[in-house]
Design a protein around this motif. Structure first.
Motif, mmCIF file in Angstrom:
data_model
loop_
_atom_site.group_PDB
_atom_site.id
_atom_site.type_symbol
_atom_site.label_atom_id
_atom_site.label_comp_id
_atom_site.label_asym_id
_atom_site.label_seq_id
_atom_site.Cartn_x
_atom_site.Cartn_y
_atom_site.Cartn_z
ATOM 1 N N ILE A 145 0.813 -1.214 0.000
ATOM 2 C CA ILE A 145 0.000 0.000 0.000
ATOM 3 C C ILE A 145 0.850 1.269 0.000
ATOM 4 C CG2 ILE A 145 -1.530 1.389 1.474
ATOM 5 C CD1 ILE A 145 -3.210 -0.997 1.963
ATOM 6 N N PHE A 146 1.934 1.260 0.767
ATOM 7 C CA PHE A 146 2.774 2.450 0.841
ATOM 8 C C PHE A 146 3.943 2.404 -0.151
ATOM 9 C CE2 PHE A 146 1.129 1.985 5.325
ATOM 10 C CZ PHE A 146 0.140 2.952 5.184
ATOM 11 N N ALA A 147 3.947 1.376 -1.013
ATOM 12 C CA ALA A 147 4.966 1.231 -2.059
ATOM 13 C C ALA A 147 6.372 1.277 -1.470
ATOM 14 C CB ALA A 147 4.786 2.301 -3.131
ATOM 15 N N LEU A 148 6.592 0.481 -0.425
ATOM 16 C CA LEU A 148 7.888 0.441 0.250
ATOM 17 C C LEU A 148 8.724 -0.711 -0.273
ATOM 18 C CD1 LEU A 148 6.631 0.892 3.936
ATOM 19 C CD2 LEU A 148 7.566 2.674 2.440
ATOM 20 N N ASN A 149 10.031 -0.491 -0.410
ATOM 21 C CA ASN A 149 10.918 -1.614 -0.679
ATOM 22 C C ASN A 149 11.321 -2.242 0.655
ATOM 23 O OD1 ASN A 149 13.091 -0.106 0.437
ATOM 24 N ND2 ASN A 149 13.571 0.782 -1.572
ATOM 25 N N ALA A 150 12.072 -3.323 0.619
ATOM 26 C CA ALA A 150 12.408 -4.060 1.837
ATOM 27 C C ALA A 150 13.181 -3.192 2.834
ATOM 28 C CB ALA A 150 13.213 -5.312 1.480
ATOM 29 N N GLU A 151 14.096 -2.393 2.329
ATOM 30 C CA GLU A 151 14.904 -1.550 3.216
ATOM 31 C C GLU A 151 14.043 -0.500 3.919
ATOM 32 O OE1 GLU A 151 18.743 1.520 3.020
ATOM 33 O OE2 GLU A 151 18.074 0.451 1.217
ATOM 34 N N GLU A 152 13.123 0.113 3.174
ATOM 35 C CA GLU A 152 12.257 1.141 3.756
ATOM 36 C C GLU A 152 11.317 0.539 4.794
ATOM 37 O OE1 GLU A 152 12.017 4.040 -0.202
ATOM 38 O OE2 GLU A 152 10.639 2.358 0.053
ATOM 39 N N LEU A 153 10.749 -0.621 4.473
ATOM 40 C CA LEU A 153 9.869 -1.293 5.426
ATOM 41 C C LEU A 153 10.639 -1.679 6.681
ATOM 42 C CD1 LEU A 153 7.176 -2.585 6.226
ATOM 43 C CD2 LEU A 153 7.883 -4.639 4.969
ATOM 44 N N TYR A 154 11.852 -2.184 6.512
ATOM 45 C CA TYR A 154 12.687 -2.596 7.647
ATOM 46 C C TYR A 154 12.912 -1.422 8.613
ATOM 47 C CZ TYR A 154 16.812 -4.270 10.186
ATOM 48 O OH TYR A 154 17.710 -4.624 11.167
ATOM 49 N N LYS A 155 13.145 -0.245 8.084
ATOM 50 C CA LYS A 155 13.354 0.938 8.934
ATOM 51 C C LYS A 155 12.111 1.234 9.764
ATOM 52 C CE LYS A 155 16.758 3.209 5.933
ATOM 53 N NZ LYS A 155 17.021 4.383 5.042
ATOM 54 N N HIS A 156 10.943 1.122 9.149
ATOM 55 C CA HIS A 156 9.694 1.367 9.889
ATOM 56 C C HIS A 156 9.478 0.301 10.960
ATOM 57 C CE1 HIS A 156 8.020 4.820 7.809
ATOM 58 N NE2 HIS A 156 8.338 4.276 6.646
ATOM 59 N N ILE A 157 9.774 -0.955 10.628
ATOM 60 C CA ILE A 157 9.611 -2.035 11.601
ATOM 61 C C ILE A 157 10.536 -1.827 12.793
ATOM 62 C CG2 ILE A 157 9.861 -4.521 11.978
ATOM 63 C CD1 ILE A 157 7.413 -3.651 10.310
ATOM 64 N N LEU A 158 11.766 -1.404 12.543
ATOM 65 C CA LEU A 158 12.695 -1.116 13.650
ATOM 66 C C LEU A 158 12.184 0.044 14.501
ATOM 67 C CD1 LEU A 158 16.324 -1.488 12.227
ATOM 68 C CD2 LEU A 158 15.010 -3.079 13.639
ATOM 69 N N ASN A 159 11.683 1.093 13.862
ATOM 70 C CA ASN A 159 11.125 2.229 14.607
ATOM 71 C C ASN A 159 9.996 1.763 15.520
ATOM 72 O OD1 ASN A 159 12.841 4.049 13.383
ATOM 73 N ND2 ASN A 159 11.358 4.687 11.825
ATOM 74 N N ILE A 160 9.131 0.899 14.987
ATOM 75 C CA ILE A 160 7.984 0.409 15.748
ATOM 76 C C ILE A 160 8.432 -0.448 16.923
ATOM 77 C CG2 ILE A 160 6.010 -1.173 15.622
ATOM 78 C CD1 ILE A 160 5.642 -0.157 12.683
ATOM 79 N N SER A 161 9.324 -1.398 16.670
ATOM 80 C CA SER A 161 9.764 -2.299 17.740
ATOM 81 C C SER A 161 10.592 -1.577 18.792
ATOM 82 C CB SER A 161 10.563 -3.474 17.153
ATOM 83 O OG SER A 161 11.721 -3.010 16.483
ATOM 84 N N ASN A 162 11.293 -0.527 18.410
ATOM 85 C CA ASN A 162 12.069 0.252 19.378
ATOM 86 C C ASN A 162 11.177 1.114 20.267
ATOM 87 O OD1 ASN A 162 14.560 -0.705 18.536
ATOM 88 N ND2 ASN A 162 14.848 0.929 17.024
ATOM 89 N N LYS A 163 10.028 1.512 19.732
ATOM 90 C CA LYS A 163 9.138 2.401 20.477
ATOM 91 C C LYS A 163 8.179 1.647 21.384
ATOM 92 C CE LYS A 163 5.996 6.324 19.907
ATOM 93 N NZ LYS A 163 5.403 7.296 18.952
ATOM 94 N N TYR A 164 7.755 0.454 20.955
ATOM 95 C CA TYR A 164 6.733 -0.291 21.699
ATOM 96 C C TYR A 164 7.332 -1.596 22.230
ATOM 97 C CZ TYR A 164 3.655 2.993 19.353
ATOM 98 O OH TYR A 164 3.057 4.153 18.893
ATOM 99 N N ALA A 165 7.416 -1.685 23.553
ATOM 100 C CA ALA A 165 8.046 -2.844 24.195
ATOM 101 C C ALA A 165 7.312 -4.143 23.924
ATOM 102 C CB ALA A 165 8.143 -2.606 25.710
ATOM 103 N N SER A 166 6.005 -4.061 23.658
ATOM 104 C CA SER A 166 5.210 -5.280 23.443
ATOM 105 C C SER A 166 5.242 -5.759 21.994
ATOM 106 C CB SER A 166 3.762 -5.038 23.870
ATOM 107 O OG SER A 166 3.175 -4.014 23.088
ATOM 108 N N ILE A 167 5.983 -5.045 21.138
ATOM 109 C CA ILE A 167 6.118 -5.451 19.736
ATOM 110 C C ILE A 167 7.572 -5.826 19.491
ATOM 111 C CG2 ILE A 167 5.777 -4.802 17.333
ATOM 112 C CD1 ILE A 167 3.762 -2.742 18.228
ATOM 113 N N ILE A 168 7.802 -7.087 19.128
ATOM 114 C CA ILE A 168 9.157 -7.609 19.003
ATOM 115 C C ILE A 168 9.455 -7.979 17.551
ATOM 116 C CG2 ILE A 168 10.812 -9.314 19.861
ATOM 117 C CD1 ILE A 168 9.602 -7.530 22.043
ATOM 118 N N TYR A 169 10.541 -7.437 17.039
ATOM 119 C CA TYR A 169 11.024 -7.866 15.721
ATOM 120 C C TYR A 169 12.183 -8.822 15.931
ATOM 121 C CZ TYR A 169 13.290 -7.876 11.178
ATOM 122 O OH TYR A 169 13.865 -8.277 10.003
#
Length: 298
Positions: free
Chosen positions: A248-272
């Motif tokens: 949906i957001f037309a992200l490549n793997a590297e761009e998605l990975y950055k968002h996933i890291l941001n999410i997991s770093n911010k929310y303790a209950s979400i683990i990557y």
């Protein structure tokens, strides 16, 4: 497992050939919030637009999931954004545009948008209008419940580009009208020129933002919570699954990975995690998608 809209009948009309203007969703929301309906005799006067534009506003409000498909009442999303206490009624935050872009595709009332980001983008990122038209014609032929109409598809494609792509600088356009189109700031569709084998100059388009910094990770997380029921989701699903943030957001793997890291770093209950080559995102507890949006807008 993603939550898929079961209303799969293809639809390429309803907008009356009008692209969606930024102020139309607020206008349509306020109208139905006053317990008025689009069948009222005074609707043209109340909305201050022509009859065809009335139909278009109604269509876009439904396509963006701002008003209910059946009853013409505001949805939860509509109230969240556009009510008197709404978080961004005048669409001043680009995160809201990304949120609306997600809901337009997830709702799947405007079939072209879902098909382009979920399926067509996997076939080609660079394309012409003819490429897109051929793809949509093929989808119509595969769906026996839909009759292919060249005129309807052509009009729908033109409306799509007006919603997303800035016109060429040399083009003669109504500047005020064009730059009120809803998704220009997302920069998801780029136009460029290319010379074909016969030496003719063709218009080509590219899917994907050259700079995704404007996409908030909170909106990515909202889309994941809204779209998936599983507590553990593979990175591949998030990158290429139906209505995934990658699609949906037309992200490549590297761009998605950055968002996933941001999410997991911010929310303790979400683990990557990356274990034995398996890349997964795990939710240790249920998270309310509206609370994620509340945090973003605060």
């Amino acid at each position: 497992m993603s939550v898929i809209n079961t209303n799969l009948k293809l639809q390429f009309s309803g907008h009356e050939s009008f692209s969606c203007k930024q102020f139309w969703l607020k206008k349509g929301y306020d109208f139905v919030q006053k317990d008025k309906t689009f069948n009222d005799d005074e609707v043209v006067i109340d909305l201050g637009v022509g009859k065809n534009m009335v139909s278009s506003i109604r269509y876009w409000c439904k396509a963006f999931n701002i008003i209910d498909e059946k009853d013409d009442t505001p949805t939860e999303l509509g109230n969240y954004i556009f009510s008197d206490n709404g978080y961004d009624p005048y669409l001043e935050d680009i995160g809201t545009l990304w949120l609306l872009h997600y809901n337009l595709i997830k709702k799947n009332k405007a079939s072209l948008y879902s098909l382009l980001f979920n399926e067509f983008r996997k076939e080609r990122i660079d394309f012409t209008k003819e490429h897109l038209h051929s793809f949509l014609k093929r989808k119509c032929n595969e769906d026996k419940s839909v009759n292919y109409s060249e005129k309807t598809i052509t009009t729908d494609i033109n409306v799509f580009f007006r919603n997303y792509a800035s016109p060429e600088r040399k083009a003669k356009v109504d500047v005020e009208d064009v730059f009120s189109n809803i998704f220009l700031d997302l920069q998801l569709i780029h136009q460029y020129k290319k010379i074909d084998i016969d030496g003719k100059i063709e218009d080509w388009y590219k899917i994907g933002s050259e700079k995704t910094d404007s996409l908030p990770s909170e909106i990515v997380l909202y889309s994941i919570i809204d779209n998936y029921e599983d507590k553990t989701i593979s990175f591949k699903q998030l990158l290429t699954g139906t209505n995934s943030p990658g699609n949906i957001f037309a992200l490549n793997a590297e761009e998605l990975y950055k968002h996933i890291l941001n999410i997991s770093n911010k929310y303790a209950s979400i683990i990557y995690s990356e274990t034995a080559g398996n890349r997964t995102l795990q939710f240790k507890e249920q998270i309310n998608k509206w609370e994620i949006l509340n945090e973003y807008y605060r």
